[in-house]
Design a protein around this motif. Structure first.
Motif, PDB file in Angstrom:
ATOM      1  N   PHE A  56     -59.674 -41.383 -34.011  1.00 26.60           N
ATOM      2  CA  PHE A  56     -58.320 -41.445 -34.563  1.00 26.60           C
ATOM      3  C   PHE A  56     -57.345 -40.586 -33.754  1.00 26.60           C
ATOM      4  CE2 PHE A  56     -60.496 -42.168 -38.911  1.00 26.60           C
ATOM      5  CZ  PHE A  56     -60.775 -43.483 -38.543  1.00 26.60           C
ATOM      6  N   GLY A  57     -57.821 -39.462 -33.232  1.00 22.97           N
ATOM      7  CA  GLY A  57     -56.968 -38.618 -32.396  1.00 22.97           C
ATOM      8  C   GLY A  57     -56.593 -39.294 -31.095  1.00 22.97           C
ATOM      9  N   LEU A  58     -57.543 -40.018 -30.499  1.00 20.76           N
ATOM     10  CA  LEU A  58     -57.270 -40.730 -29.249  1.00 20.76           C
ATOM     11  C   LEU A  58     -56.287 -41.884 -29.449  1.00 20.76           C
ATOM     12  CD1 LEU A  58     -60.864 -40.861 -27.718  1.00 20.76           C
ATOM     13  CD2 LEU A  58     -58.926 -39.564 -26.840  1.00 20.76           C
ATOM     14  N   LEU A  59     -56.285 -42.463 -30.630  1.00 19.72           N
ATOM     15  CA  LEU A  59     -55.392 -43.602 -30.883  1.00 19.72           C
ATOM     16  C   LEU A  59     -53.920 -43.226 -30.706  1.00 19.72           C
ATOM     17  CD1 LEU A  59     -57.056 -45.340 -33.970  1.00 19.72           C
ATOM     18  CD2 LEU A  59     -57.050 -46.110 -31.593  1.00 19.72           C
ATOM     19  N   ALA A  60     -53.610 -41.939 -30.885  1.00 19.25           N
ATOM     20  CA  ALA A  60     -52.211 -41.493 -30.769  1.00 19.25           C
ATOM     21  C   ALA A  60     -51.672 -41.645 -29.353  1.00 19.25           C
ATOM     22  CB  ALA A  60     -52.096 -40.042 -31.217  1.00 19.25           C
ATOM     23  N   ILE A  61     -52.566 -41.691 -28.365  1.00 18.45           N
ATOM     24  CA  ILE A  61     -52.113 -41.821 -26.972  1.00 18.45           C
ATOM     25  C   ILE A  61     -52.490 -43.169 -26.363  1.00 18.45           C
ATOM     26  CG2 ILE A  61     -52.164 -39.334 -26.559  1.00 18.45           C
ATOM     27  CD1 ILE A  61     -54.864 -39.700 -25.165  1.00 18.45           C
ATOM     28  N   MET A  62     -52.977 -44.070 -27.194  1.00 17.83           N
ATOM     29  CA  MET A  62     -53.393 -45.384 -26.718  1.00 17.83           C
ATOM     30  C   MET A  62     -52.245 -46.385 -26.773  1.00 17.83           C
ATOM     31  SD  MET A  62     -56.585 -45.649 -25.726  1.00 17.83           S
ATOM     32  CE  MET A  62     -57.747 -44.312 -25.463  1.00 17.83           C
ATOM     33  N   PRO A  63     -52.284 -47.416 -25.922  1.00 16.22           N
ATOM     34  CA  PRO A  63     -51.271 -48.480 -25.991  1.00 16.22           C
ATOM     35  C   PRO A  63     -51.288 -49.149 -27.357  1.00 16.22           C
ATOM     36  CG  PRO A  63     -52.550 -48.642 -23.957  1.00 16.22           C
ATOM     37  CD  PRO A  63     -53.243 -47.629 -24.813  1.00 16.22           C
ATOM     38  N   VAL A  64     -50.151 -49.713 -27.728  1.00 13.10           N
ATOM     39  CA  VAL A  64     -50.013 -50.316 -29.054  1.00 13.10           C
ATOM     40  C   VAL A  64     -50.976 -51.487 -29.234  1.00 13.10           C
ATOM     41  CG1 VAL A  64     -48.167 -51.886 -28.331  1.00 13.10           C
ATOM     42  CG2 VAL A  64     -48.347 -51.185 -30.745  1.00 13.10           C
ATOM     43  N   THR A  65     -51.333 -52.164 -28.157  1.00 14.05           N
ATOM     44  CA  THR A  65     -52.272 -53.289 -28.275  1.00 14.05           C
ATOM     45  C   THR A  65     -53.625 -52.824 -28.807  1.00 14.05           C
ATOM     46  OG1 THR A  65     -52.807 -52.987 -25.927  1.00 14.05           O
ATOM     47  CG2 THR A  65     -51.206 -54.707 -26.482  1.00 14.05           C
ATOM     48  N   ILE A  66     -54.030 -51.622 -28.398  1.00 12.04           N
ATOM     49  CA  ILE A  66     -55.320 -51.080 -28.857  1.00 12.04           C
ATOM     50  C   ILE A  66     -55.193 -50.534 -30.274  1.00 12.04           C
ATOM     51  CG2 ILE A  66     -57.065 -49.300 -28.469  1.00 12.04           C
ATOM     52  CD1 ILE A  66     -56.588 -49.628 -25.470  1.00 12.04           C
ATOM     53  N   THR A  67     -54.123 -49.778 -30.544  1.00  9.36           N
ATOM     54  CA  THR A  67     -53.964 -49.195 -31.890  1.00  9.36           C
ATOM     55  C   THR A  67     -53.831 -50.272 -32.962  1.00  9.36           C
ATOM     56  OG1 THR A  67     -51.562 -48.995 -31.541  1.00  9.36           O
ATOM     57  CG2 THR A  67     -52.922 -47.091 -30.993  1.00  9.36           C
ATOM     58  N   SER A  68     -53.187 -51.388 -32.623  1.00  7.82           N
ATOM     59  CA  SER A  68     -53.041 -52.453 -33.611  1.00  7.82           C
ATOM     60  C   SER A  68     -54.387 -53.080 -33.965  1.00  7.82           C
ATOM     61  CB  SER A  68     -52.074 -53.531 -33.101  1.00  7.82           C
ATOM     62  OG  SER A  68     -52.569 -54.135 -31.911  1.00  7.82           O
ATOM     63  N   LYS A  69     -55.268 -53.197 -32.963  1.00  8.81           N
ATOM     64  CA  LYS A  69     -56.599 -53.744 -33.241  1.00  8.81           C
ATOM     65  C   LYS A  69     -57.437 -52.792 -34.092  1.00  8.81           C
ATOM     66  CE  LYS A  69     -57.601 -57.046 -29.524  1.00  8.81           C
ATOM     67  NZ  LYS A  69     -58.188 -58.072 -30.422  1.00  8.81           N
ATOM     68  N   MET A  70     -57.112 -51.505 -34.031  1.00 11.03           N
ATOM     69  CA  MET A  70     -57.903 -50.511 -34.764  1.00 11.03           C
ATOM     70  C   MET A  70     -57.417 -50.269 -36.186  1.00 11.03           C
ATOM     71  SD  MET A  70     -60.513 -49.527 -33.100  1.00 11.03           S
ATOM     72  CE  MET A  70     -60.939 -48.053 -34.036  1.00 11.03           C
ATOM     73  N   LYS A  71     -56.291 -50.865 -36.584  1.00 12.37           N
ATOM     74  CA  LYS A  71     -55.737 -50.611 -37.913  1.00 12.37           C
ATOM     75  C   LYS A  71     -56.736 -50.870 -39.042  1.00 12.37           C
ATOM     76  CE  LYS A  71     -50.795 -51.160 -36.952  1.00 12.37           C
ATOM     77  NZ  LYS A  71     -49.566 -51.977 -37.185  1.00 12.37           N
ATOM     78  N   PRO A  72     -57.549 -51.933 -38.978  1.00 15.27           N
ATOM     79  CA  PRO A  72     -58.507 -52.159 -40.073  1.00 15.27           C
ATOM     80  C   PRO A  72     -59.607 -51.097 -40.138  1.00 15.27           C
ATOM     81  CG  PRO A  72     -58.132 -54.176 -38.811  1.00 15.27           C
ATOM     82  CD  PRO A  72     -57.535 -53.067 -38.021  1.00 15.27           C
ATOM     83  N   TYR A  73     -59.728 -50.276 -39.080  1.00 15.51           N
ATOM     84  CA  TYR A  73     -60.822 -49.310 -39.027  1.00 15.51           C
ATOM     85  C   TYR A  73     -60.363 -47.873 -39.240  1.00 15.51           C
ATOM     86  CZ  TYR A  73     -63.270 -53.278 -37.031  1.00 15.51           C
ATOM     87  OH  TYR A  73     -63.821 -54.519 -36.832  1.00 15.51           O
ATOM     88  N   VAL A  74     -59.071 -47.680 -39.536  1.00 16.38           N
ATOM     89  CA  VAL A  74     -58.556 -46.335 -39.764  1.00 16.38           C
ATOM     90  C   VAL A  74     -58.826 -45.949 -41.211  1.00 16.38           C
ATOM     91  CG1 VAL A  74     -56.513 -44.857 -39.786  1.00 16.38           C
ATOM     92  CG2 VAL A  74     -56.797 -46.570 -37.979  1.00 16.38           C
ATOM     93  N   GLY A  75     -59.842 -45.153 -41.385  1.00 20.12           N
ATOM     94  CA  GLY A  75     -60.229 -44.729 -42.721  1.00 20.12           C
ATOM     95  C   GLY A  75     -61.596 -44.092 -42.668  1.00 20.12           C
ATOM     96  N   CYS A  76     -61.740 -42.945 -43.312  1.00 19.22           N
ATOM     97  CA  CYS A  76     -63.001 -42.202 -43.219  1.00 19.22           C
ATOM     98  C   CYS A  76     -64.105 -42.780 -44.099  1.00 19.22           C
ATOM     99  CB  CYS A  76     -62.761 -40.737 -43.576  1.00 19.22           C
ATOM    100  SG  CYS A  76     -61.711 -39.877 -42.363  1.00 19.22           S
ATOM    101  N   ALA A  77     -63.770 -43.800 -44.884  1.00 22.74           N
ATOM    102  CA  ALA A  77     -64.793 -44.413 -45.734  1.00 22.74           C
ATOM    103  C   ALA A  77     -65.715 -45.322 -44.932  1.00 22.74           C
ATOM    104  CB  ALA A  77     -64.124 -45.194 -46.867  1.00 22.74           C
ATOM    105  N   LEU A  78     -65.248 -45.773 -43.787  1.00 26.15           N
ATOM    106  CA  LEU A  78     -66.063 -46.662 -42.955  1.00 26.15           C
ATOM    107  C   LEU A  78     -67.168 -45.887 -42.247  1.00 26.15           C
ATOM    108  CD1 LEU A  78     -63.246 -48.802 -41.295  1.00 26.15           C
ATOM    109  CD2 LEU A  78     -64.890 -49.566 -43.014  1.00 26.15           C
ATOM    110  N   PRO A  79     -68.313 -46.525 -41.983  1.00 22.38           N
ATOM    111  CA  PRO A  79     -69.372 -45.857 -41.222  1.00 22.38           C
ATOM    112  C   PRO A  79     -68.870 -45.423 -39.841  1.00 22.38           C
ATOM    113  CG  PRO A  79     -70.177 -47.884 -42.221  1.00 22.38           C
ATOM    114  CD  PRO A  79     -68.697 -47.878 -42.410  1.00 22.38           C
TER     115      PRO A  79
END
Length: 320
Positions: free
Chosen positions: A7-30
């Motif tokens: 999640f920390g790395l996502l702050a410096i990633m291109p928007v194309t990558i961060t948008s793909k990761m939106k469903p996975y932002v959450g500590c409940a996921l494995p």
């Protein structure tokens, strides 16, 4: 939380990558699901497979092409460690130093050739294409990984094949210098200092001779620039941490992860800038990614030129 490594790395990633990761932002996921999704997003958004080299050599999660961000890196990059490790203080060691560095950085083992790849979600298999260039034959003992306090107890595995594809002694020495520095032109324009430093041990056989026989055997005054001596030692020691010198069944020299084993195979994978060490998964047609490597004679698209001439065959590869 381990998730924060991503999640920390996502702050410096291109928007194309961060948008793909939106469903996975959450500590409940494995944690593993987040790590795999992150590697997958980078691959799909960049069209490049070099992220498979980011993994630690010690990680055990599957798939092997994803990075377990809980484990600290255990080696420096073969390509991009120059300014990070302050080697720029040796600017005057070689007159053409920046050209030497840039040649390595701009070279691609795949010759810039891209290929379609696919990640099969249910099985986490990365399907790609590549060229088999050889099987691991011999391995020198390794230097310790970063942070280790002692050398590995692993002994040499002497090569069974004595074929030398590089030519005479002069050409073989040149190939060895390139391999030690993981750079296809190091020492070509001006003599590398490393060959003038005596080695008291080094019985691993490479190119038909003992490793130590390629170096000066007597301690004499070295007339080369002092900066060059310091640079050569710093670059070789840094690049060999967590790696070891290897030979292939073809006789080619290489620098590979210290976790490598005899009969591991080396592929040039399309969309990868470096050759890749793969290990067959028993009972399947899949491979695990061991790590990136340098193979002298295969750093600038030579295998792809051979492929176009019919010397090699393009194969479908499943990375698990």
């Amino acid at each position: 939380m381990p998730h924060d490594k991503v999640f920390g790395l996502l702050a410096i990633m291109p928007v194309t990558i961060t948008s793909k990761m939106k469903p996975y932002v959450g500590c409940a996921l494995p944690t593993k699901a987040v790590f795999v999704a992150f590697s997958k997003a980078i691959i799909e958004c960049t069209g490049d497979l070099d992220v498979i080299f980011a993994k630690s050599l010690q990680q055990m999660i599957t798939p092997s092409w994803a990075t377990d961000w809980r484990i600290a890196p255990d080696r420096v990059s073969l390509l991009h460690d120059w300014h990070i490790y302050s080697y720029n203080q040796f600017d005057k060691a070689y007159r053409s130093l920046h050209q030497i560095i840039n040649t390595s950085r701009e070279s691609r083992a795949d010759g810039g050739r891209k290929s379609r790849f696919k990640i099969l979600d249910k099985s986490s298999i990365l399907a790609c294409s590549g060229v088999l260039i050889g099987k691991v034959d011999g391995m020198a003992s390794d230097m310790p990984a970063l942070g280790a306090l002692s050398f590995s107890n692993c002994e040499h595995v002497q090569p069974q094949h004595q074929h030398n594809p590089y030519g005479d002694d002069k050409a073989t020495s040149r190939a060895l210098v390139h391999t030690l520095f993981a750079n296809p032109v190091w020492g070509d324009s001006e003599h590398a200092a490393l060959l003038h430093i005596p080695w008291l041990s080094g019985r691993f056989r490479i190119g038909g001779k003992r490793f130590q026989d390629y170096f000066d055997q007597e301690i004499v005054e070295c007339l080369l620039p002092q900066d060059r001596i310091y640079l050569d030692l710093a670059k070789v020691v840094g690049g060999h941490l967590g790696r070891r010198l290897i030979t292939l069944t073809t006789g080619h020299f290489g620098l590979a992860p210290n976790t490598i084993k005899p009969d591991d195979v080396i592929y040039i994978i399309l969309s990868c800038s470096l050759p890749v060490v793969l290990r067959p998964v028993a009972g399947t047609c899949h491979f695990r990614v061991v790590g990136e490597c340098y193979i002298e004679g295969f750093s600038r698209g030579e295998a792809i030129m051979g492929l176009d001439k019919g010397k090699y065959r393009l194969q479908k590869i499943s990375l698990y």
